[in-house]
Design an enzyme around this catalytic site. Sequence first.
Site, PDB file in Angstrom:
ATOM      1  N   THR A 339      39.230  96.322 -23.201  1.00 52.64           N
ATOM      2  CA  THR A 339      39.079  97.920 -23.337  1.00 52.64           C
ATOM      3  C   THR A 339      39.817  98.493 -22.444  1.00 52.64           C
ATOM      4  O   THR A 339      40.384  97.918 -21.561  1.00 52.64           O
ATOM      5  CB  THR A 339      37.485  98.172 -22.918  1.00 52.64           C
ATOM      6  N   CYS A 340      39.956  99.860 -22.381  1.00 55.16           N
ATOM      7  CA  CYS A 340      40.820 100.562 -21.534  1.00 55.16           C
ATOM      8  C   CYS A 340      40.322 100.802 -20.383  1.00 55.16           C
ATOM      9  O   CYS A 340      40.969 101.399 -19.498  1.00 55.16           O
ATOM     10  CB  CYS A 340      41.240 102.013 -22.150  1.00 55.16           C
ATOM     11  N   ASP A 341      38.712 100.451 -19.963  1.00 55.05           N
ATOM     12  CA  ASP A 341      38.526 100.655 -18.809  1.00 55.05           C
ATOM     13  C   ASP A 341      38.900  99.636 -17.510  1.00 55.05           C
ATOM     14  O   ASP A 341      38.998  98.389 -18.093  1.00 55.05           O
ATOM     15  CB  ASP A 341      36.814 100.673 -18.851  1.00 55.05           C
ATOM     16  N   SER A 342      39.239  99.990 -16.192  1.00 49.88           N
ATOM     17  CA  SER A 342      39.693  98.908 -15.467  1.00 49.88           C
ATOM     18  C   SER A 342      38.532  98.132 -14.755  1.00 49.88           C
ATOM     19  O   SER A 342      38.748  97.027 -14.068  1.00 49.88           O
ATOM     20  CB  SER A 342      40.378  99.853 -14.413  1.00 49.88           C
ATOM     21  N   ASN A 378      34.743 101.603 -27.037  1.00 47.06           N
ATOM     22  CA  ASN A 378      36.188 101.678 -27.506  1.00 47.06           C
ATOM     23  C   ASN A 378      36.276 101.311 -29.042  1.00 47.06           C
ATOM     24  O   ASN A 378      37.444 100.941 -29.658  1.00 47.06           O
ATOM     25  CB  ASN A 378      37.257 100.662 -26.698  1.00 47.06           C
TER      26      ASN A 378
END
Length: 399
Positions: A339-342, A378
């Site tokens: 996903t785009c979350d760090s 996402n």
Amino acid sequence: MDKQTIVESFAELSHPDVLETFDRASLEELVAKHETPFMVLDLSEVDYQYQSLQAALPGVKLFYALKSLSHPELIKRLKGLGSYFDLATIGEINLVESLGITGDRCIHTHPIKKDKEIKRSLEFGCTRMVVDNIDELKKFIPYADQVEIIIRVSFRSKQAVVDLSRKFGCSLEELPVLLDLAKQHNIEVVGLSFHVGSQSLSPMTQANAIRSSIAVMKVMNNVKWKFLDIGGSFPVSYQEAVLPIEDFCAPVMDALSELPEGVEVFAEPGRFISAPSMIELVSVVGKAKRGARTWYYLDDGVYGGFSGQMFDHAVYPLAPLKPFDPTGDFFPSVLAGPTCDSIDVVAEDIELPELEIGDILVGKKMGAYTIASATEFNYYPKPKVVVVEDIFDPDYTDV
Ligand SMILES: Cc1ncc(COP(=O)(O)O)c(C=O)c1O
């Protein structure tokens, strides 16, 4: 870091089973048939875990806690083994009912319920329900002649990875007030329950909680005690070594030997049965050198099958599926979810052999509190679950 330390640190993260005793050829076959990410539910492991726990707790009725993993094939298997079921929601009632399980084989253990949840449980025939406070007990006044109440007591545990007595359970001092109210309204109280916390690393909190519960039952002898429910908590080995289940349960059985005659014992195991029954296979889909470390991007992460790393504080044993030399070169690496979350990082600062895009990683002991709490953030779908009869059997069959 010298090579020996690197090997040891990787061995700590990676369960030796994955490297040594797993049948890689069977896993390769599964990978050829199914697109990653996917989880593999091995029903022979369900048998093994259930039977080991039952052998370690002779005479104790096992109510499998659906919340840890509610796959229908697992439930059907447990039903066949003679298991009982621990339910907490209307959804779980609907599921077991659809699988032909009757209410008299279940216990409803959520200490806080809406009226419609009480009604649904009674309609299903599950009359044994847990409460832990006065306001909850009052909800049962209209159903006084239909329910058997079990009062949940709180015993805090520093040994448990997940401390469940923080959120639920009354103190022993509150018991007389609850018993008085029940008596005034002819609500039948039949038992005591507790849950000392999930992934309990020592059995002593559970053994002490049993002794305290027994002492209470003996003092409050105006109640016809029928049940003592000792909850879940039975641990599995992720990174940390845990006691073999027969050793973990020995002090528990010892404490139970002091029970007054006629009191039946229940347990609500979730993790111990479900965790070892499932593995996950994920692929490396991207790779980037950032500073001194190589980042490997996987096709599943903490928003999916690895969600237990966020919610359940678990760190799963992982290893590459391709054979590697444990004395070969290892490099500082990061395993990240898609996903785009760090925050979506599965493992940081770990030492791994060089991986390539397309390589497969295997996560073990991923049955409990994983897919159960996975999201589709996402719009990544949750990993699918492939059911096999025995992953070690070269002639395994998908169910
Ligand atoms: C009421 C109750 N029973 C049983 C369980 C299962 O516990 P475990 O997975 O530690 O066996 C839980 C876990 O949250 C629970 O809340």
